[in-house]
Scaffold this active site. Structure first.
Site, short mmCIF file in Angstrom:
data_model
loop_
_atom_site.label_atom_id
_atom_site.label_comp_id
_atom_site.label_asym_id
_atom_site.label_seq_id
_atom_site.Cartn_x
_atom_site.Cartn_y
_atom_site.Cartn_z
N GLU A 25 7.77 -1.79 13.15
CA GLU A 25 6.97 -1.21 12.62
C GLU A 25 6.10 -1.15 13.05
O GLU A 25 4.28 -1.97 12.23
CB GLU A 25 6.82 -1.57 10.81
CG GLU A 25 7.74 -1.78 10.11
CD GLU A 25 8.53 -0.13 9.79
OE1 GLU A 25 7.44 0.92 10.88
OE2 GLU A 25 9.12 0.29 8.84
N HIS A 82 4.12 -7.66 5.83
CA HIS A 82 4.91 -6.33 5.64
C HIS A 82 6.05 -6.56 4.72
O HIS A 82 6.77 -7.28 5.69
CB HIS A 82 4.75 -5.45 6.55
CG HIS A 82 6.12 -4.25 6.10
ND1 HIS A 82 5.88 -3.28 5.06
CD2 HIS A 82 7.07 -4.22 6.83
CE1 HIS A 82 7.16 -2.63 4.87
NE2 HIS A 82 7.83 -3.05 5.79
N HIS A 88 9.97 -6.25 1.76
CA HIS A 88 10.17 -5.23 0.50
C HIS A 88 10.67 -6.10 -0.67
O HIS A 88 11.42 -6.54 -1.27
CB HIS A 88 12.10 -4.89 1.52
CG HIS A 88 11.75 -3.82 2.75
ND1 HIS A 88 12.39 -4.09 3.57
CD2 HIS A 88 10.40 -3.49 2.96
CE1 HIS A 88 12.07 -3.26 4.27
NE2 HIS A 88 11.09 -3.38 4.15
N HIS A 124 10.45 2.60 0.25
CA HIS A 124 10.28 1.72 1.79
C HIS A 124 9.72 0.02 1.06
O HIS A 124 11.17 -0.83 0.97
CB HIS A 124 9.10 1.70 2.53
CG HIS A 124 9.32 1.96 4.08
ND1 HIS A 124 8.69 1.74 4.72
CD2 HIS A 124 9.31 -0.40 4.18
CE1 HIS A 124 9.34 0.55 5.50
NE2 HIS A 124 9.08 -0.19 5.64
#
Length: 220
Positions: free
Chosen positions: A76, A95, A97, A158
């Protein structure tokens, strides 16, 4: 901080991210601005095994996508790099999840003004970026669009991204985002929240800006 301090700080926050349940395994990634470069976690290395010298260094200048390190950067890397290039006020990006952010992102819905703390993300909602395959240029373009005037975003099907002026601030925002996502999720189960009005959000911004609370950035 020296560059070595920043590299160590990235690893410490990766471990914190998994320890507090914000992320699982190696699915998340963290980046930090370091003068004219970006330091970012490498791909597919467990955080408890990661060494400072394995953190990848990438140019924020003209040499787009070039990297230095023993292993490639996170898959990413593109949206990390593009956010930092487009938003000079961003010093760090988290970032992950997280369960509730990702659950909402699976429905492709934004988080509205269900709680006054939504103000710490720069507006009266946290948008959900359109879906694109992970690691692609299109995903990065979608992220940049959804983050206009915002410091955080959900990623359709995502996960989530939170930014900050430094890594501690970005992690604080990431945790706050997951907290609000959990509260919003639960409110939806019992009929849905009553949303704050535009005037109520403006009042929140006025108080937050005056106190510099949580890095509140701008009025709606």
């Amino acid at each position: 901080m020296t560059e070595l301090d920043r590299r160590r700080d990235i690893i410490a926050h990766c471990l914190k991210m998994n320890g507090n349940g914000l992320n699982q395994g190696v699915s998340g990634n963290i980046s930090v601005r370091s003068e004219d470069r970006m330091l970012i976690t490498p791909t597919s290395i467990p955080y408890d095994c990661m060494l400072p010298e394995e953190i990848v260094s990438m140019s924020l200048g003209a040499d787009y996508g070039a990297w230095e390190g023993p292993k490639p950067p996170s898959t990413e890397w593109r949206f990390h790099l593009d956010i930092m290039r487009a938003r000079p006020e961003v010093g760090a990006i988290v970032h992950a999840h997280p369960t509730y952010c990702t659950s909402l992102a699976m429905t492709r819905r934004a988080i509205p003004a269900c709680h006054y703390m939504i103000a710490v993300f720069g507006g009266d909602d946290v948008r959900c970026a359109d879906y694109a395959t992970y690691g692609t240029e299109q995903l990065s373009l979608n992220v940049l669009k959804a983050m206009e005037g915002r410091s955080a975003v959900l990623l359709a099907n995502h996960g989530a991204i939170a930014t900050g002026y430094d890594l501690s601030n970005a992690m604080w925002r990431a945790v706050e985002l997951e907290t609000i996502a959990r509260q919003y999720f639960n409110a939806l189960l019992i009929g849905g929240p009553v949303l704050l009005t535009e005037d109520e959000m403006h009042e929140t911004f006025a108080k937050g800006l005056a106190a510099n609370y949580g890095g509140v950035a701008r009025p709606v």
